[in-house]
Design a protein around this motif. Structure first.
Motif, mmCIF file in Angstrom:
data_model
loop_
_atom_site.group_PDB
_atom_site.id
_atom_site.type_symbol
_atom_site.label_atom_id
_atom_site.label_comp_id
_atom_site.label_asym_id
_atom_site.label_seq_id
_atom_site.Cartn_x
_atom_site.Cartn_y
_atom_site.Cartn_z
ATOM 1 N N PHE A 163 -5.301 94.537 83.879
ATOM 2 C CA PHE A 163 -4.197 95.135 85.568
ATOM 3 C C PHE A 163 -3.804 93.137 86.235
ATOM 4 C CE2 PHE A 163 -4.844 93.830 90.230
ATOM 5 C CZ PHE A 163 -4.117 94.948 90.725
ATOM 6 N N ASN A 164 -4.433 92.224 85.289
ATOM 7 C CA ASN A 164 -3.887 90.868 85.570
ATOM 8 C C ASN A 164 -2.562 90.654 85.410
ATOM 9 O OD1 ASN A 164 -6.627 90.244 86.360
ATOM 10 N ND2 ASN A 164 -6.821 88.598 84.345
ATOM 11 N N ASP A 165 -2.409 91.835 84.239
ATOM 12 C CA ASP A 165 -0.243 91.486 84.223
ATOM 13 C C ASP A 165 0.152 92.335 85.016
ATOM 14 O OD1 ASP A 165 -1.521 90.425 81.580
ATOM 15 O OD2 ASP A 165 -1.379 92.161 80.209
ATOM 16 N N TYR A 166 -0.118 93.265 85.646
ATOM 17 C CA TYR A 166 0.983 94.271 86.789
ATOM 18 C C TYR A 166 1.429 93.600 87.316
ATOM 19 C CZ TYR A 166 1.388 97.546 90.855
ATOM 20 O OH TYR A 166 1.931 97.712 91.898
ATOM 21 N N VAL A 167 2.527 93.898 87.699
ATOM 22 C CA VAL A 167 3.277 93.220 88.312
ATOM 23 C C VAL A 167 3.881 94.107 89.460
ATOM 24 C CG1 VAL A 167 6.160 92.124 87.934
ATOM 25 C CG2 VAL A 167 4.525 91.805 85.877
ATOM 26 N N PRO A 168 4.414 94.119 90.918
ATOM 27 C CA PRO A 168 4.186 94.612 91.420
ATOM 28 C C PRO A 168 5.321 94.749 92.039
ATOM 29 C CG PRO A 168 2.998 93.030 92.635
ATOM 30 C CD PRO A 168 3.385 92.962 90.940
ATOM 31 N N PRO A 169 5.948 95.810 93.175
ATOM 32 C CA PRO A 169 7.154 96.124 92.795
ATOM 33 C C PRO A 169 7.388 94.714 94.226
ATOM 34 C CG PRO A 169 6.550 97.822 94.076
ATOM 35 C CD PRO A 169 5.544 97.394 93.102
ATOM 36 N N GLN A 170 8.483 94.239 94.824
ATOM 37 C CA GLN A 170 9.237 93.051 95.740
ATOM 38 C C GLN A 170 8.056 93.380 96.962
ATOM 39 O OE1 GLN A 170 12.511 92.611 96.516
ATOM 40 N NE2 GLN A 170 12.544 90.234 97.544
ATOM 41 N N SER A 171 8.085 94.779 96.982
ATOM 42 C CA SER A 171 7.658 94.978 98.296
ATOM 43 C C SER A 171 6.315 94.609 98.613
ATOM 44 C CB SER A 171 8.163 96.140 99.037
ATOM 45 O OG SER A 171 7.034 97.659 98.158
ATOM 46 N N ALA A 172 5.542 94.973 97.370
ATOM 47 C CA ALA A 172 3.996 94.986 97.368
ATOM 48 C C ALA A 172 3.689 93.277 96.451
ATOM 49 C CB ALA A 172 3.503 96.065 96.372
ATOM 50 N N TRP A 173 3.927 92.272 96.718
ATOM 51 C CA TRP A 173 3.334 90.372 95.860
ATOM 52 C C TRP A 173 2.359 90.289 96.730
ATOM 53 C CZ3 TRP A 173 9.109 88.288 96.799
ATOM 54 C CH2 TRP A 173 10.248 88.602 94.367
ATOM 55 N N GLY A 174 2.217 91.082 97.908
ATOM 56 C CA GLY A 174 1.015 89.873 98.163
ATOM 57 C C GLY A 174 -0.191 91.076 96.882
#
Length: 102
Positions: free
Chosen positions: A70-81
């Motif tokens: 999960f540390n490598d997860y890159v969220p879409p821009q809308s979920a940057w928090g």
């Protein structure tokens, strides 16, 4: 230590993280954190023993660390928090762990 308050903190942080992860339709981590949230709700409602809190802590933290975690997860821009919420969930789960009792 007020374990119920710590469990309630974990619930709040999991709710925040799950809300953000739901913004990413392809998020493979969502189901894990939803299950952790469900377990947290069950423990709040039915009561708990320390071993159950320790198991929940391990379960929540099991997806952190290592390649492909999960540390490598890159969220879409809308979920940057997500990073902030992810760190808060980790810290709340660590608070449930008892160190040196075994």
């Amino acid at each position: 230590m007020d374990r119920k308050a710590q469990l309630t903190d974990l619930k709040r942080e999991l709710e925040n993280l799950v809300a953000v992860l739901r913004e990413d339709e392809g998020c493979t981590w969502l189901s894990h954190f939803e299950r952790c949230l469900d377990k947290t709700d069950q423990l709040i409602e039915s009561g708990f023993e320390q071993n159950q809190l320790s198991e929940l802590s391990v379960s929540v933290r099991s997806v952190y660390g290592g390649m492909g975690s999960f540390n490598d997860y890159v969220p879409p821009q809308s979920a940057w928090g997500t990073d902030r919420f992810s760190n808060n969930v980790w810290e709340a789960a660590m608070a449930l762990k008892v160190i040196g009792e075994y």
